[in-house]
Structure formats: C-alpha cells, structure tokens
Design a protein around this motif. Structure first.
Motif, PDB file in Angstrom:
ATOM      1  N   UNK B 229      -1.921  72.240  -0.275  1.00  0.00           N
ATOM      2  CA  UNK B 229      -0.761  72.916  -0.881  1.00  0.00           C
ATOM      3  C   UNK B 229       0.459  72.005  -0.941  1.00  0.00           C
ATOM      4  N   UNK B 230       0.515  71.060  -0.022  1.00  0.00           N
ATOM      5  CA  UNK B 230       1.624  70.090  -0.079  1.00  0.00           C
ATOM      6  C   UNK B 230       1.533  69.282  -1.377  1.00  0.00           C
ATOM      7  N   UNK B 232      -0.158  70.303  -4.150  1.00  0.00           N
ATOM      8  CA  UNK B 232       0.007  71.233  -5.281  1.00  0.00           C
ATOM      9  C   UNK B 232       1.457  71.686  -5.442  1.00  0.00           C
ATOM     10  N   UNK B 233       2.196  71.679  -4.340  1.00  0.00           N
ATOM     11  CA  UNK B 233       3.604  72.083  -4.396  1.00  0.00           C
ATOM     12  C   UNK B 233       4.533  70.938  -4.783  1.00  0.00           C
TER      13      UNK B 233
END
Lengths: 249, 256
Positions: B229-230, B232-233
C-alpha cells in the motif's frame, strides 16, 4: 470509514512531504478512506511555547469538523495553567498532547498539580512517544523515544485517567501493557505480519486506535494494518473508528 | 496489480522451521496478490558471527522452505565473507547446484567495502547471481566497522560494475542513500526498512527512475500489506507502480 488518531498539520522539516492545508490534508486522508482525524500542529514541536501554534490550529480547523483539534501543551513551562485553560476553552478539544522528548523534560517532571488540573479541566492526556524512527532521524537532532518505564511511572500516578500513547513500537506496547492498563495505543509505529495476534493477549482491540502519523508516514500504507485478517470486521470498526471517536469526541 | 516481494525472511530467530507459521505467511502473501517471494534466510540467527557450519544450516533451512513451496519462494544464498574465498565459493556453488538459489545475501558480518568481498563478487560473476547487500545509514547507528552504509554499497558497486546489486532498505538508507547510488546503474534499491515513510519512494523514482526500485517488505517483522500500500499510495503512475511491485524483480531475478 476510519478515524486517524495520530495526525499532524504543518510541515515536518526532515521529511519529503509538502505542507498541506486543512482541506488538502482532508483530501489526502480521504483518498485512503480516512474520514476524520485528530490533528496536532507540527509548529508546536519545535516552538519555545506551543500556544501560538495551537491558536493557528484552532483557527485552521474551526470550520472543518472532520479535523478534531489536538493541541500541544508543555507542562514544564511556567504558563501551563494558561495553556490548559485556553486549550480547554477551545472548541471540540477533549485531549491535549504532551511531547516530553521534544520539549526537553522527563514525564516524572510533570507535576501532580498539572495532572489534577488536567483532569479537572476534563482533558485527556496524549503522550507522544516518538515522531520518527530514531535510527534514521535527522543527524543533528538527538531525540529518543520516551522510555517505557517513564510512561509506566506516569500512568501509575494518574490511575483514573486513560492516556493515549502514540508512536509505541510493538515490543514497547506489550511491555507497557504488563505494567499498566490505563492507556490506549495507536498503531502508527506498530507493524508485524501477525500484528493482531501479537497484540491481542495484552492489548485487545478495545485499547487500540488507528493512527497514520501523517505527514511523516504514508496514510495509505497504515490502512493495510486494519485490512489484516487478524482483526474481525467488528474489531476493525472499533480500532479504525469507534475507539478514537470515544476518546476524542 | 501483480506483486513480487523481493525481501522476505520466512525463517527467523531460532524459531526453526514451523510449517504452520510459514503456511499462514504464504496465505497472507497470496491474499495480497503476491505471486512470488524472494527468501533471504535466517541471517541474524547467530548475530553477526557465523561459522561455516552455521551458514550451511541457514541455507539448508532456506532450501527446505523453497522445496516445501515450489514456485513460490526463491532463495538467496547467505554467506559470511570473513570465512574466506574457499568457504564462500564452496557454499555458493553448493547452494546454486543443489538448491537452485538465485542470489547472494550479505548481512552484517562485515562492511561491503572490506577486501573480503572480492571472492563474493567473483562468485556472483561466475554463477550470474544478484548480490543483495543489507544497507543502513550509519549516520546515527555508527556501527560502520561491520554495518554497511549506502556509501559503502556504492563503493562495492563501483568496484564491480558488472555485478547487479540490490541495496536493501530504502527507508534505512534515506535520501542520502538514494543519492549515493544514483550514478551506479548496476544498483537497484528495495523499498523495505523501517516504518512507511511518506514521499521517499517518489523521491527514489525521481532520482533513479522507477526501473531501479524493487518492492520488498522484510516480513515477518514487517507486513507486506503495508509495503504494497505504500507503493500504491505513492504519487506515481500505475506503470511505475507496476514496475516497482513486480516487473523489476521479475526481470532482474528472472522470476517471470
């Protein structure tokens, strides 16, 4: 829907993230499914006296009810009573943040009188354990995390209060839970592939709050901790929103 | 989006090989879309002083995990450069021939700038292996006699420009680490190390290009859900995210 219990407004001088306005911060959080946040002013971290930064915070979030002001106080300054009074009078303020590591005092130096008047003002304490990983902090800034023993001794002095400790690592949180039960902890600095299972015996979901440590850490990355199957759907709601709402609202 | 985790330790800290734990770990990885994991072994099992027998024990454990999950884990061979050329060459040859390992993992037995690294790089060259060097900024830690700073990994890469190197732990290396290896095209960087600092992946992409960054979680101490998620964010294009999460590792480590 998530409630971020550990969020800051302003620029972190040692990070790469640009400063966000209140609406910009909200948009940034909303992209990760975060609907509300308790925000403290980063300006207060290095300021000689936190109230000017708190006043700017109050003004910035006055019309934005999704951002709950979490002002910073320094109980070692001679004007701590004025700080408490002004914070207590602030709209939607239910807690104040203490930053002993950044403001140069040990928790044992916080007076009993301060704790008594904090409780009388109806304010809850938020203890800032750390803002950044000490291993890669800015080279000229020798700030270490608040020792667990100091927090345990502080909590023992105010058994009727429940403090929120932000920035505890997993090991520290478990160690603290052996010594005290009158605290909640946020997840910003906790990480492990078995996080929920590791915490559950000593720190059940009712004592955990979702926190991002925005703008230093990635808000979207933090949301993955709650998506883990180790938390049930109900627990996700409690950790992700309910506990913070109860504490801050 | 397809995902490879290029930095994992499925056997850790004297816990031995527990099938149930690794089963859970693999289930968690698959649930996150991780198609393959690169295993690096139990590299702190004996602190930083490993004998030849202990090195062999770590690599044999890695091989058991690899055999138990065929096609999911591919391991790197862990070596202690301080044991000398014969021991290093022998262990790498054994791990490549018997276990099919795809790289060499270096931890904190020594600093990457030390002369004892020469046979390690010779082994990498001989068997066409990628070298993954644990790297962490020593500005604060001050353990440089045995702990590799990004400047040391850069020195290693400069001495051996024909050997592909992964500088582990972008977060531990920080901005200075990215700049140290900027002009060294044989160096890739993995995203693991520490809490998910915001903005650093974007900075690394800006300086190095998305083609030189690999997604890595450092599980089990870290959560691959967080590391994915890091990425993707991060304020990157989908194509850049796909390179980091999957394509670069697939290309570099021939995992397609």
């Amino acid at each position: 829907m998530l409630f971020d219990a550990n969020c800051y407004l302003g620029a972190w001088p040692f990070g790469l993230m640009p400063e966000l306005s209140p609406s910009g911060l909200l948009r940034h959080l909303q992209r990760s499914g975060i609907a509300r946040a308790a925000v403290s002013p980063l300006d207060a971290v290095f300021a000689p006296e936190p109230m000017p930064a708190n006043r700017r915070l109050f003004s910035a979030v006055r019309r934005e009810h999704r951002l709950v002001p979490l002002p910073v106080v320094n109980p070692r300054l001679a004007n701590w009573r004025e700080q408490l009074a002004e914070c207590a009078a602030g709209a939607r303020v239910s807690a104040v943040r203490l930053m002993p590591a950044y403001h140069g005092y040990r928790l044992r130096a916080v007076s009993d009188r301060f704790l008594t008047e904090l409780a009388e003002a109806g304010l809850k304490p938020v203890l800032t354990v750390r803002l950044e990983d000490e291993r890669q902090r800015y080279f000229a800034l020798n700030v270490k995390g608040v020792p667990v023993a100091d927090i345990a001794a502080f909590l023992a002095r105010c058994p009727r209060m429940t403090a929120l400790c932000t920035g505890l690592a997993v090991g520290e949180a478990l160690q603290l839970a052996e010594a005290a039960d009158n605290f909640l902890a946020d997840l910003a600095y906790m990480e492990n592939i078995e996080l929920a299972a590791l915490l559950r015996p000593r720190l059940p979901p009712r004592r955990l709050l979702f926190g991002t440590l925005t703008p230093m850490l990635s808000a979207q990355a933090q949301t993955a901790k709650l998506a883990h199957r180790g938390f049930s759907a109900t627990e996700r709601r409690v950790v992700g929103f309910g506990n913070a709402r109860r504490f801050f609202e | 989006m397809r995902v490879i985790d290029a930095h994992t330790h499925p056997v850790m800290f004297k816990r031995g090989l527990r099938r149930a734990e690794i089963d859970r770990l693999v289930r968690r990885g698959r649930s996150l879309g991780i198609e393959r994991m690169v295993g690096l072994g139990d590299v702190l099992l004996h602190g930083r002083h490993f004998t030849a027998a202990q090195i062999r024990e770590v690599n044999d454990d890695s091989a058991r995990v690899q055999r138990a999950y065929p096609g999911y884990f591919r391991f790197f061979c862990f070596v202690n450069p301080l044991l000398g050329e014969k021991a290093v060459m022998g262990e790498v040859e054994r791990c490549v021939d018997q276990h099919g390992f795809i790289g060499i993992k270096l931890e904190i037995c020594n600093n990457a700038r030390d002369a004892c690294m020469k046979p390690v790089m010779a082994a990498a060259r001989r068997w066409s292996l990628v070298v993954l060097q644990h790297t962490w900024s020593q500005t604060i830690l001050r353990q440089r006699s045995f702990h590799t700073d990004p400047a040391d990994t850069a020195t290693l890469a400069r001495r051996h420009p024909d050997v592909p190197i992964i500088m582990a732990h972008l977060t531990g290396c920080g901005v200075r680490g990215v700049l140290e290896v900027k002009d060294l095209p044989n160096v890739h960087v993995d995203t693991s190390g520490g809490p998910p600092e915001d903005g650093l992946i974007e900075y690394a992409v800006e300086q190095l290009g998305a083609g030189r960054i690999l997604h890595g979680s450092d599980l089990p101490g870290r959560d691959p859900g967080v590391s994915i998620q890091r990425v993707l964010g991060a304020r990157l294009s989908r194509a850049e995210q796909q390179l980091i999460l999957h394509d670069n590792a697939a290309r570099l480590l021939k995992l397609a």
